[in-house]
Design an enzyme around this catalytic site. Structure first.
Site, PDB file in Angstrom:
ATOM      1  N   LEU A  65       0.858  -1.200  -0.159  1.00 50.15           N
ATOM      2  CA  LEU A  65      -0.119  -0.124  -0.108  1.00 50.15           C
ATOM      3  C   LEU A  65       0.896   1.318   0.149  1.00 50.15           C
ATOM      4  CD1 LEU A  65      -2.466  -1.316   2.603  1.00 50.15           C
ATOM      5  CD2 LEU A  65      -2.927  -1.322   0.147  1.00 50.15           C
ATOM      6  N   PRO A  66       0.168   2.215  -0.239  1.00 51.50           N
ATOM      7  CA  PRO A  66       1.140   3.730  -0.632  1.00 51.50           C
ATOM      8  C   PRO A  66       1.949   4.186   0.736  1.00 51.50           C
ATOM      9  CG  PRO A  66      -0.997   3.835  -1.566  1.00 51.50           C
ATOM     10  CD  PRO A  66      -1.020   2.600  -0.833  1.00 51.50           C
ATOM     11  N   THR A 100       6.337   0.508   1.926  1.00 50.21           N
ATOM     12  CA  THR A 100       7.175   1.531   2.602  1.00 50.21           C
ATOM     13  C   THR A 100       6.837   2.274   3.301  1.00 50.21           C
ATOM     14  OG1 THR A 100       8.744   1.199   0.562  1.00 50.21           O
ATOM     15  CG2 THR A 100       9.270   2.813   2.180  1.00 50.21           C
ATOM     16  N   LYS A 175      15.259  -0.142   5.491  1.00 53.38           N
ATOM     17  CA  LYS A 175      14.910   0.446   4.127  1.00 53.38           C
ATOM     18  C   LYS A 175      15.332   1.951   4.310  1.00 53.38           C
ATOM     19  CE  LYS A 175      12.456   1.031   0.549  1.00 53.38           C
ATOM     20  NZ  LYS A 175      12.433   0.818  -0.867  1.00 53.38           N
ATOM     21  N   LYS A 250       9.650  10.585  -0.965  1.00 55.91           N
ATOM     22  CA  LYS A 250       8.791   9.978   0.137  1.00 55.91           C
ATOM     23  C   LYS A 250       9.886   9.178   1.140  1.00 55.91           C
ATOM     24  CE  LYS A 250       5.944   6.002   0.946  1.00 55.91           C
ATOM     25  NZ  LYS A 250       5.591   4.656   0.633  1.00 55.91           N
TER      26      LYS A 250
HETATM   27  P1  NAD Z   1       0.752   2.479  -6.261  1.00 54.53           P
HETATM   28  O1  NAD Z   1       0.337   3.624  -5.802  1.00 54.53           O
HETATM   29  O2  NAD Z   1       0.979   2.102  -7.793  1.00 54.53           O
HETATM   30  O3  NAD Z   1      -0.084   1.182  -5.789  1.00 54.53           O
HETATM   31  C1  NAD Z   1      -0.860   1.450  -4.373  1.00 54.53           C
HETATM   32  C2  NAD Z   1      -2.184   0.666  -4.576  1.00 54.53           C
HETATM   33  O4  NAD Z   1      -2.902   0.315  -3.393  1.00 54.53           O
HETATM   34  C3  NAD Z   1      -2.913   1.182  -5.394  1.00 54.53           C
HETATM   35  O5  NAD Z   1      -3.738   0.349  -6.528  1.00 54.53           O
HETATM   36  C4  NAD Z   1      -4.297   1.762  -4.658  1.00 54.53           C
HETATM   37  O6  NAD Z   1      -5.527   1.636  -5.203  1.00 54.53           O
HETATM   38  C5  NAD Z   1      -4.285   0.515  -3.436  1.00 54.53           C
HETATM   39  N1  NAD Z   1      -4.622   0.824  -2.201  1.00 54.53           N
HETATM   40  C6  NAD Z   1      -4.447   2.016  -1.442  1.00 54.53           C
HETATM   41  N2  NAD Z   1      -5.223   1.976  -0.233  1.00 54.53           N
HETATM   42  C7  NAD Z   1      -5.855   0.689  -0.560  1.00 54.53           C
HETATM   43  C8  NAD Z   1      -6.800   0.071   0.453  1.00 54.53           C
HETATM   44  N3  NAD Z   1      -7.140   0.599   1.688  1.00 54.53           N
HETATM   45  N4  NAD Z   1      -7.229  -0.972   0.360  1.00 54.53           N
HETATM   46  C9  NAD Z   1      -6.652  -1.795  -0.725  1.00 54.53           C
HETATM   47  N5  NAD Z   1      -5.970  -1.065  -1.912  1.00 54.53           N
HETATM   48  C10 NAD Z   1      -5.738   0.168  -1.450  1.00 54.53           C
HETATM   49  O7  NAD Z   1       2.108   2.332  -5.302  1.00 54.53           O
HETATM   50  P2  NAD Z   1       3.486   1.260  -5.738  1.00 54.53           P
HETATM   51  O8  NAD Z   1       4.488   1.824  -6.838  1.00 54.53           O
HETATM   52  O9  NAD Z   1       2.807  -0.117  -6.094  1.00 54.53           O
HETATM   53  O10 NAD Z   1       4.199   1.101  -4.317  1.00 54.53           O
HETATM   54  C11 NAD Z   1       3.514   0.610  -3.267  1.00 54.53           C
HETATM   55  C12 NAD Z   1       4.397   0.658  -1.989  1.00 54.53           C
HETATM   56  O11 NAD Z   1       5.837   0.223  -2.505  1.00 54.53           O
HETATM   57  C13 NAD Z   1       4.658   2.045  -1.711  1.00 54.53           C
HETATM   58  O12 NAD Z   1       4.700   2.017  -0.055  1.00 54.53           O
HETATM   59  C14 NAD Z   1       6.039   2.381  -2.098  1.00 54.53           C
HETATM   60  O13 NAD Z   1       6.770   3.345  -1.421  1.00 54.53           O
HETATM   61  C15 NAD Z   1       6.801   0.950  -2.301  1.00 54.53           C
HETATM   62  N6  NAD Z   1       7.629   0.763  -3.111  1.00 54.53           N
HETATM   63  C16 NAD Z   1       7.599   1.174  -4.447  1.00 54.53           C
HETATM   64  C17 NAD Z   1       8.771   1.080  -5.532  1.00 54.53           C
HETATM   65  C18 NAD Z   1       8.354   1.522  -6.983  1.00 54.53           C
HETATM   66  O14 NAD Z   1       9.320   1.327  -7.550  1.00 54.53           O
HETATM   67  N7  NAD Z   1       7.189   1.707  -7.342  1.00 54.53           N
HETATM   68  C19 NAD Z   1       9.666   0.459  -4.926  1.00 54.53           C
HETATM   69  C20 NAD Z   1      10.278   0.003  -3.585  1.00 54.53           C
HETATM   70  C21 NAD Z   1       8.751   0.190  -2.903  1.00 54.53           C
END
Ligand code: NAD
Length: 298
Positions: A65-66, A100, A175, A250
């Site tokens: 999740l975000p 994260t 992390k 972030k």
């Molecule tokens: P994203 O915004 O693409 O995906 C998050 C998903 O969570 C969305 O589809 C949203 O609809 C869903 N969501 C939000 N609240 C919800 C809830 N209550 N119930 C169900 N679904 C819900 O984000 P991402 O890029 O997939 O990143 C996710 C996590 O991974 C973050 O914490 C980010 O910091 C971490 N991360 C991302 C990357 C990257 O390169 N994108 C790399 C390492 C870590």
């Protein structure tokens, strides 16, 4: 084969859940945005219409999740709204939160789970979307040893390196430490390459020299920020991400919180956070984080 509920199917969660399906696990998914579930249904996952329906009877609940407020909402509930998943899960369930988030929320959720006898592990990842797709993520886990052993059964189908960093919250701290260091050496690498180039050196030759010398580091070795030096790096592809400046800002914010809570002097980390924040405010949030080199050229 395990029964897994996967919550949050964004850029990272989508391919991670797909890899679990491909590995033969019985996966039920949920995302607030129904379109995010379409690909998973095609891949062979069940789609639930709530987090609680997805988690019913699951051995593992995995979330991607975000931010901390979303994780707290899913597991602890929302004031005046849904009760969280912890209230409904069986004590045999293992929760792996791969998002994260701030270490304080990870500790709070981990502690609440522990009080109910439920295994919880903060399991943030290193490696972006490409590593999520390839199943080569690194997981940094915080929680009890017994939970870590159980977690490996599913984490190994999404990642290559799985580390037990310590108790609840330790994965998020690891992390934060890693990404603060990453930001610092990306800026340092950019400064060194730009200084060499302005003094007539070929950045490719300078990179070779520093790679064989004591300046060697990950940014130089696999993610060179100077355009044209490394064909596959975002720098050679108009700084398309990769790893977005928005996400680096972030993560640096989370690192500043960890430093503040523990009273650690992190002048270099703060400077890196300020530089990336400025870069973001200048409209570059969606660019790869190695584009910080461009701020030295303007
Ligand atoms: P994203 O915004 O693409 O995906 C998050 C998903 O969570 C969305 O589809 C949203 O609809 C869903 N969501 C939000 N609240 C919800 C809830 N209550 N119930 C169900 N679904 C819900 O984000 P991402 O890029 O997939 O990143 C996710 C996590 O991974 C973050 O914490 C980010 O910091 C971490 N991360 C991302 C990357 C990257 O390169 N994108 C790399 C390492 C870590």
């Amino acid at each position: 084969m395990a029964t897994v509920a996967f919550i949050g199917l964004g850029n990272m969660g989508g391919p991670m859940a797909t890899n679990l399906v491909v590995a033969g696990h019985a996966v039920t998914v949920f995302d607030l945005v129904p379109e995010s579930c379409v690909q998973l249904r095609e891949a062979g996952a069940e789609v639930a219409d709530s987090a609680s329906a997805a988690a019913a009877g699951a051995e593992y609940v995995i979330s991607m999740l975000p931010a901390g407020k979303h994780v707290a909402g899913v597991y602890l509930g929302v004031d005046g709204g849904d009760a969280g998943l912890l209230a409904q899960l069986d004590a045999s369930t293992t929760i792996l939160d791969c998002s994260t988030i701030d270490a304080a929320t990870a500790k709070t959720v981990g502690e609440a789970a522990r009080e109910m006898g439920i295994g919880f592990m903060d399991s943030p990842v290193s490696g972006g979307v490409a590593a999520a797709e390839a199943g080569t993520l690194a997981f940094m886990c915080g929680g009890e040893a017994e939970t870590f052993e159980k977690a490996k059964r599913v984490l190994q189908d999404m990642g290559k390196n799985i580390f037990h960093a310590g108790p609840a919250g330790a994965g998020q701290v690891a992390k934060a430490c890693n990404n603060m260091l990453l930001a610092i050496h990306m800026i340092g690498t950019s400064e060194a390459l730009e200084m060499g180039a302005r003094n007539g050196l070929d950045p490719a030759v300078l990179s070779e020299i520093m790679l064989a010398s004591s300046g060697r580091n990950w940014s130089l070795e696999v993610y060179n920020p100077y355009p044209g030096v490394m064909e596959a790096a975002p720098a050679s592809n108009d700084y398309k991400p990769g790893f977005m400046v928005d996400l680096m800002v972030k993560d640096l914010g989370l690192a500043m919180e960890v430093a503040e809570h523990s009273g650690v002097a992190n002048a270099m980390g703060q400077l890196a956070r300020d530089r990336y924040q400025q870069h973001q405010e200048n409209g570059n949030g969606q660019m790869d984080f190695s584009s910080i080199l461009q701020t030295l050229q303007d």
